[in-house]
Motif scaffolding. Structure first.
Motif, PDB file in Angstrom:
ATOM      1  N   PRO A  47      48.314  14.804  18.974  1.00 27.73           N
ATOM      2  CA  PRO A  47      47.371  15.685  18.678  1.00 27.73           C
ATOM      3  C   PRO A  47      47.419  16.764  17.903  1.00 27.73           C
ATOM      4  N   TYR A  48      48.923  17.526  18.060  1.00 21.95           N
ATOM      5  CA  TYR A  48      49.348  18.517  17.323  1.00 21.95           C
ATOM      6  C   TYR A  48      49.442  18.235  16.080  1.00 21.95           C
ATOM      7  N   ARG A  49      49.932  17.146  15.594  1.00 22.11           N
ATOM      8  CA  ARG A  49      49.854  16.862  14.276  1.00 22.11           C
ATOM      9  C   ARG A  49      48.627  16.545  13.460  1.00 22.11           C
ATOM     10  N   MET A  50      47.511  16.052  14.178  1.00 20.80           N
ATOM     11  CA  MET A  50      46.277  15.673  13.858  1.00 20.80           C
ATOM     12  C   MET A  50      45.552  17.191  13.622  1.00 20.80           C
ATOM     13  N   ARG A  51      45.823  18.199  14.368  1.00 19.89           N
ATOM     14  CA  ARG A  51      45.321  19.295  14.369  1.00 19.89           C
ATOM     15  C   ARG A  51      45.995  20.069  13.158  1.00 19.89           C
ATOM     16  N   SER A  52      47.196  19.966  12.912  1.00 22.50           N
ATOM     17  CA  SER A  52      47.603  20.476  11.771  1.00 22.50           C
ATOM     18  C   SER A  52      47.224  19.940  10.310  1.00 22.50           C
ATOM     19  N   VAL A  53      46.631  18.646  10.325  1.00 20.67           N
ATOM     20  CA  VAL A  53      46.224  17.982   9.010  1.00 20.67           C
ATOM     21  C   VAL A  53      44.581  18.398   9.054  1.00 20.67           C
ATOM     22  N   THR A  54      43.876  18.320   9.978  1.00 18.27           N
ATOM     23  CA  THR A  54      42.369  18.576  10.194  1.00 18.27           C
ATOM     24  C   THR A  54      41.852  19.841  10.274  1.00 18.27           C
ATOM     25  N   GLY A  55      42.679  20.663  11.098  1.00 14.91           N
ATOM     26  CA  GLY A  55      42.214  22.036  11.344  1.00 14.91           C
ATOM     27  C   GLY A  55      41.293  21.869  12.563  1.00 14.91           C
ATOM     28  N   LYS A  56      40.875  20.769  13.137  1.00 19.80           N
ATOM     29  CA  LYS A  56      40.005  20.681  14.305  1.00 19.80           C
ATOM     30  C   LYS A  56      40.622  20.740  15.692  1.00 19.80           C
ATOM     31  N   ASP A  57      39.803  21.275  16.595  1.00 17.02           N
ATOM     32  CA  ASP A  57      40.146  21.536  17.699  1.00 17.02           C
ATOM     33  C   ASP A  57      39.396  20.261  18.631  1.00 17.02           C
ATOM     34  N   THR A  58      40.310  19.264  18.628  1.00 24.26           N
ATOM     35  CA  THR A  58      39.613  17.998  19.560  1.00 24.26           C
ATOM     36  C   THR A  58      39.947  18.202  20.893  1.00 24.26           C
ATOM     37  N   PRO A  59      39.287  17.238  21.673  1.00 25.14           N
ATOM     38  CA  PRO A  59      39.480  17.097  23.107  1.00 25.14           C
ATOM     39  C   PRO A  59      40.971  16.820  23.259  1.00 25.14           C
ATOM     40  N   GLU A  60      41.689  15.962  22.508  1.00 21.10           N
ATOM     41  CA  GLU A  60      42.832  15.859  22.616  1.00 21.10           C
ATOM     42  C   GLU A  60      43.957  16.582  22.289  1.00 21.10           C
ATOM     43  N   TYR A  61      43.604  17.629  21.370  1.00 21.27           N
ATOM     44  CA  TYR A  61      44.279  18.776  21.170  1.00 21.27           C
ATOM     45  C   TYR A  61      44.065  19.742  22.218  1.00 21.27           C
ATOM     46  N   ARG A  62      43.139  20.022  22.935  1.00 17.61           N
ATOM     47  CA  ARG A  62      42.844  20.842  23.901  1.00 17.61           C
ATOM     48  C   ARG A  62      43.623  20.413  25.097  1.00 17.61           C
ATOM     49  N   ALA A  63      43.729  19.173  25.279  1.00 18.43           N
ATOM     50  CA  ALA A  63      44.533  18.570  26.437  1.00 18.43           C
ATOM     51  C   ALA A  63      46.166  18.721  25.971  1.00 18.43           C
ATOM     52  N   ALA A  64      46.511  18.568  24.761  1.00 17.24           N
ATOM     53  CA  ALA A  64      47.910  18.725  24.496  1.00 17.24           C
ATOM     54  C   ALA A  64      48.247  20.482  24.637  1.00 17.24           C
TER      55      ALA A  64
END
Length: 145
Positions: A47-64
């Motif tokens: 989730p952190y890696r994906m946020r670093s790519v997309t810049g989006k706060d997803t539910p997965e990122y918030r859980a991470a």
């Protein structure tokens, strides 16, 4: 390739935490070296890696993110129980300050003082933690509101 970019970004952040942590002082070197190791674990890495790519706060990122602060005592959120802040040991206050400086240099575009002024109202810090934090922040040129 994207995963390696993220790994290098985290390693750069960890290097800056070591640098700022030594500047702040009072933090064991081993603690600085293991700082944020949870970012390489399964609960946070993807989730952190994906946020670093997309810049989006997803539910997965918030859980991470929740996993991160609930497992790393250098985050003020770790020290809040049922909405009540408990005092942070000084060593973690020092690490938090080093982390703020390093994260600001690694991830943010605004000056650290602006970030701190903006985020301060939502931080739930015990009064004793604030008393510990203020002089340490001042030594680094920061004004804690």
């Amino acid at each position: 390739m994207i995963a390696w970019r993220y790994v290098l970004l985290v390693l750069y952040h960890k290097w800056l935490v070591l640098r700022f942590g030594l500047e702040v002082g009072g933090i064991p070197v081993w603690q600085l070296l293991i700082h944020d190791m949870s970012k390489f674990g399964a609960a946070e890495f993807g989730p952190y890696r994906m946020r670093s790519v997309t810049g989006k706060d997803t539910p997965e990122y918030r859980a991470a993110w929740k996993h991160h602060w609930s497992n790393n005592p250098h985050h003020w959120e770790y020290w809040v129980r049922d909405g009540v802040a408990i005092p942070m040991p000084e060593v973690y206050v020092r690490e938090m300050l080093a982390d703020w400086n390093a994260a600001n240099r690694t991830y943010d575009t605004e000056p650290l003082q602006e970030w701190l002024t903006k985020k301060w109202p939502r931080m739930n810090l015990h009064a004793e933690t604030v008393r510990t934090l203020r002089p340490l922040a001042a030594k680094m040129g920061l004004l804690v509101p």
